[in-house]
Design a protein around this motif. Structure first.
Motif, PDB file in Angstrom:
ATOM      1  N   ASP A  55       0.865  -1.179   0.000  1.00  0.00           N
ATOM      2  CA  ASP A  55       0.000   0.000   0.000  1.00  0.00           C
ATOM      3  C   ASP A  55       0.900   1.227   0.000  1.00  0.00           C
ATOM      4  N   VAL A  56       0.965   1.898  -1.116  1.00  0.00           N
ATOM      5  CA  VAL A  56       1.860   3.042  -1.240  1.00  0.00           C
ATOM      6  C   VAL A  56       1.414   4.177  -0.333  1.00  0.00           C
ATOM      7  N   GLY A  57       0.085   4.398  -0.267  1.00  0.00           N
ATOM      8  CA  GLY A  57      -0.398   5.477   0.586  1.00  0.00           C
ATOM      9  C   GLY A  57      -0.107   5.211   2.044  1.00  0.00           C
ATOM     10  N   ALA A  58      -0.248   3.980   2.497  1.00  0.00           N
ATOM     11  CA  ALA A  58       0.023   3.653   3.902  1.00  0.00           C
ATOM     12  C   ALA A  58       1.491   3.823   4.219  1.00  0.00           C
ATOM     13  N   SER A  59       2.395   3.426   3.292  1.00  0.00           N
ATOM     14  CA  SER A  59       3.823   3.585   3.548  1.00  0.00           C
ATOM     15  C   SER A  59       4.224   5.039   3.571  1.00  0.00           C
ATOM     16  N   ALA A  60       3.565   5.863   2.789  1.00  0.00           N
ATOM     17  CA  ALA A  60       3.915   7.283   2.784  1.00  0.00           C
ATOM     18  C   ALA A  60       3.446   7.984   4.047  1.00  0.00           C
ATOM     19  N   LEU A  61       2.369   7.536   4.681  1.00  0.00           N
ATOM     20  CA  LEU A  61       1.821   8.157   5.890  1.00  0.00           C
ATOM     21  C   LEU A  61       2.143   7.340   7.134  1.00  0.00           C
ATOM     22  N   ALA A  62       3.227   6.566   7.054  1.00  0.00           N
ATOM     23  CA  ALA A  62       3.555   5.702   8.184  1.00  0.00           C
ATOM     24  C   ALA A  62       3.887   6.491   9.432  1.00  0.00           C
ATOM     25  N   GLY A  63       4.453   7.688   9.246  1.00  0.00           N
ATOM     26  CA  GLY A  63       4.812   8.482  10.414  1.00  0.00           C
ATOM     27  C   GLY A  63       3.659   9.261  11.000  1.00  0.00           C
ATOM     28  N   ASP A  64       2.521   9.406  10.303  1.00  0.00           N
ATOM     29  CA  ASP A  64       1.371  10.179  10.779  1.00  0.00           C
ATOM     30  C   ASP A  64       0.333   9.220  11.318  1.00  0.00           C
ATOM     31  N   GLU A  65       0.486   8.821  12.544  1.00  0.00           N
ATOM     32  CA  GLU A  65      -0.480   7.916  13.142  1.00  0.00           C
ATOM     33  C   GLU A  65      -1.665   8.679  13.693  1.00  0.00           C
ATOM     34  N   ASP A  66      -2.825   8.087  13.604  1.00  0.00           N
ATOM     35  CA  ASP A  66      -4.028   8.704  14.154  1.00  0.00           C
ATOM     36  C   ASP A  66      -3.923   8.753  15.671  1.00  0.00           C
ATOM     37  N   PRO A  67      -4.399   9.823  16.284  1.00  0.00           N
ATOM     38  CA  PRO A  67      -4.367   9.888  17.740  1.00  0.00           C
ATOM     39  C   PRO A  67      -5.325   8.870  18.335  1.00  0.00           C
ATOM     40  N   PRO A  68      -5.013   8.396  19.512  1.00  0.00           N
ATOM     41  CA  PRO A  68      -5.935   7.432  20.150  1.00  0.00           C
ATOM     42  C   PRO A  68      -7.287   8.062  20.382  1.00  0.00           C
ATOM     43  N   LEU A  69      -8.283   7.223  20.404  1.00  0.00           N
ATOM     44  CA  LEU A  69      -9.643   7.730  20.548  1.00  0.00           C
ATOM     45  C   LEU A  69      -9.846   8.442  21.864  1.00  0.00           C
ATOM     46  N   SER A  70      -9.103   8.032  22.905  1.00  0.00           N
ATOM     47  CA  SER A  70      -9.274   8.660  24.206  1.00  0.00           C
ATOM     48  C   SER A  70      -8.761  10.089  24.229  1.00  0.00           C
ATOM     49  N   ALA A  71      -7.817  10.425  23.270  1.00  0.00           N
ATOM     50  CA  ALA A  71      -7.266  11.773  23.254  1.00  0.00           C
ATOM     51  C   ALA A  71      -8.126  12.754  22.486  1.00  0.00           C
ATOM     52  N   VAL A  72      -9.071  12.265  21.718  1.00  0.00           N
ATOM     53  CA  VAL A  72      -9.938  13.143  20.937  1.00  0.00           C
ATOM     54  C   VAL A  72     -11.050  13.670  21.834  1.00  0.00           C
ATOM     55  N   ARG A  73     -11.129  15.000  21.971  1.00  0.00           N
ATOM     56  CA  ARG A  73     -12.155  15.621  22.822  1.00  0.00           C
ATOM     57  C   ARG A  73     -13.302  16.093  21.951  1.00  0.00           C
ATOM     58  N   PRO A  74     -14.481  15.533  22.117  1.00  0.00           N
ATOM     59  CA  PRO A  74     -15.607  15.972  21.290  1.00  0.00           C
ATOM     60  C   PRO A  74     -16.005  17.404  21.636  1.00  0.00           C
ATOM     61  N   ARG A  75     -16.360  18.144  20.644  1.00  0.00           N
ATOM     62  CA  ARG A  75     -16.779  19.543  20.806  1.00  0.00           C
ATOM     63  C   ARG A  75     -18.306  19.621  20.753  1.00  0.00           C
ATOM     64  N   ALA A  76     -18.844  20.343  21.719  1.00  0.00           N
ATOM     65  CA  ALA A  76     -20.295  20.512  21.742  1.00  0.00           C
ATOM     66  C   ALA A  76     -20.706  21.557  20.719  1.00  0.00           C
ATOM     67  N   SER A  77     -21.902  21.398  20.198  1.00  0.00           N
ATOM     68  CA  SER A  77     -22.396  22.355  19.207  1.00  0.00           C
ATOM     69  C   SER A  77     -22.784  23.662  19.894  1.00  0.00           C
ATOM     70  N   HIS A  78     -22.912  24.721  19.078  1.00  0.00           N
ATOM     71  CA  HIS A  78     -23.296  26.024  19.626  1.00  0.00           C
ATOM     72  C   HIS A  78     -24.707  25.972  20.224  1.00  0.00           C
ATOM     73  N   ALA A  79     -25.581  25.202  19.604  1.00  0.00           N
ATOM     74  CA  ALA A  79     -26.942  25.088  20.135  1.00  0.00           C
ATOM     75  C   ALA A  79     -26.931  24.425  21.516  1.00  0.00           C
ATOM     76  N   LEU A  80     -26.076  23.404  21.673  1.00  0.00           N
ATOM     77  CA  LEU A  80     -25.999  22.732  22.964  1.00  0.00           C
ATOM     78  C   LEU A  80     -25.404  23.655  24.026  1.00  0.00           C
ATOM     79  N   ASN A  81     -24.402  24.449  23.656  1.00  0.00           N
ATOM     80  CA  ASN A  81     -23.828  25.419  24.596  1.00  0.00           C
ATOM     81  C   ASN A  81     -24.858  26.464  25.012  1.00  0.00           C
ATOM     82  N   LEU A  82     -25.665  26.918  24.048  1.00  0.00           N
ATOM     83  CA  LEU A  82     -26.707  27.893  24.365  1.00  0.00           C
ATOM     84  C   LEU A  82     -27.742  27.301  25.301  1.00  0.00           C
ATOM     85  N   LEU A  83     -28.158  26.070  25.045  1.00  0.00           N
ATOM     86  CA  LEU A  83     -29.126  25.423  25.926  1.00  0.00           C
ATOM     87  C   LEU A  83     -28.553  25.209  27.324  1.00  0.00           C
ATOM     88  N   ALA A  84     -27.269  24.856  27.407  1.00  0.00           N
ATOM     89  CA  ALA A  84     -26.644  24.679  28.717  1.00  0.00           C
ATOM     90  C   ALA A  84     -26.577  26.002  29.478  1.00  0.00           C
TER      91      ALA A  84
END
Length: 388
Positions: free
Chosen positions: A26-55
């Protein structure tokens, strides 16, 4: 007889799971071997503006609904912040914290009771005289409002001429229902809230440091603990400085107004009453002085017969307030405590609609707390500058 290598296109090579599959590159995988996806636990979901307004709306509604609990706690914390520097000064003199808190609280209550006792008699006398004086003021007001009455009568005549039917005037009967239970329970509830504020102030002054220390120990990192300690110390120092400075400035304003009224011939006790009223109203910027000017106009019309003398009390109050607001307070407090007038008006509207008069008095200290917190948190300094 040895079997030869299976044909990749043969069904046996495709369907037999025991045979090894050919490695694919896989040429694309070998080219992006150094760019690993961050673990799912490190991704912080962002609340929508509507949810912030309701809160935000939900928090505001909760603060309004629970004001019977929230306001005593905020007032207790506010008075404890004012008294903590005095308690620390007493501790340097080897006075225990409990004894120091008792001295500060009893001293504040004694000063408040003494001031109320001093002003109770002129306030009661003024309350008795107001109906009679307003009766004397009615002819002046009728004379001044003659053009308005004439225009109103003309509009009523035009409306009566254009309406259909027999033109009979409809009488509207209004009834007012007095709830005796509400009047009966109002005073005990007020006394209960006052007692709660006094007790919370005492316990915040005595056990506030332990509560802060235990709350800070719950933070996970040393950096968060250090920043939190800096924010809390800055809030305590700046709020104490702000309240004590503003109290001294308002005291000077009240004494100057009382002295001016005394020179105009107003009795000393009554002059002190108006000076105290001006000092208390000045804790609520913009709104308090506006109410003060209206009261001074009414007081002038009641106390003086001449038209130009009726405007003198309001003129003196406006001049003293302008001197205090434009020169004295900015020079003493400096830029660090400066707040945008637009933001301040919006804060007064928000807290006043939530908590009434107490909200107006707490709006500026709470806004100062928010500004100090934002200025100490990395990445939020711009929001603190937005409040200036």
């Amino acid at each position: 007889m040895a079997a030869g290598p299976a044909d990749p296109g043969s069904p046996s090579a495709q369907g037999d799971p025991s045979l090894p599959l050919p490695a694919t590159v896989d040429v694309g995988a070998s080219a992006l071997a150094g760019d690993e996806d961050p673990p799912l636990s490190a991704v912080r979901p962002r609340a929508s503006h509507a949810l912030n307004l309701l809160a935000t709306l939900a928090v505001g509604y909760t603060l309004w609904l629970a004001q019977g609990v929230v306001l005593p706690i905020l007032l207790g914390m506010f008075f404890a912040l004012i008294g903590n520097p005095i308690i620390r000064g007493l501790r340097r003199l080897h006075v225990p914290r409990v004894l120091g808190a008792t001295i500060v609280l009893l001293g504040g209550l004694a000063a408040t009771v003494a001031l109320g006792y001093q002003l109770a008699q002129p306030a009661a006398e003024w309350a008795r005289q107001v109906p009679k004086e307003l009766g004397r003021l009615a002819p002046k007001l009728r004379e001044m409002s003659k053009p308005v009455h004439a225009a109103s009568e003309a509009a009523e005549s035009i409306a009566r001429a254009t309406e259909s039917g027999d033109g009979k005037k409809v009488d509207v009967v209004r009834t007012e229902v007095n709830d005796p239970y509400k009047s009966l329970t109002a005073t005990p509830m007020m006394l209960t809230s006052l007692l709660a504020v006094i007790l919370l102030t005492f316990f915040f002054m005595v056990y506030g440091e332990n509560l802060q220390r235990n709350a800070i120990s719950l933070l996970p990192s040393r950096q968060q603990k250090r920043v939190t300690v800096e924010i809390m110390q800055s809030i305590e120092r700046e709020i104490s400085r702000y309240v004590l400075t503003i109290s001294a400035i308002n005291l000077i304003l009240g004494l100057a107004l009382a002295g001016s009224f005394y020179l105009l011939g107003v009795p000393l006790a009554e002059a002190l009453l108006w000076g105290t009223m001006a000092a208390v109203l000045n804790f609520a910027p913009y709104v308090g002085p506006l109410i003060g000017i209206i009261i001074m106009l009414l007081m002038g019309f009641v106390a003086f017969d001449e038209a130009w003398m009726s405007l003198v009390p309001a003129g003196i109050y406006l001049a003293l307030h302008t001197l205090e607001g434009q020169i004295l307070t900015p020079v003493i407090l400096g830029r660090q405590m400066r707040l945008s007038p637009l933001v301040l008006i919006m804060a007064l509207m928000a807290f006043g609609s939530l908590w009434g008069i107490i909200g107006l008095l707490l709006a500026v200290p709470l806004l100062v707390c928010v500004k100090i917190s934002l200025s100490r948190i990395e990445g939020l300094e711009g929001w603190a500058r937005l409040l200036e």
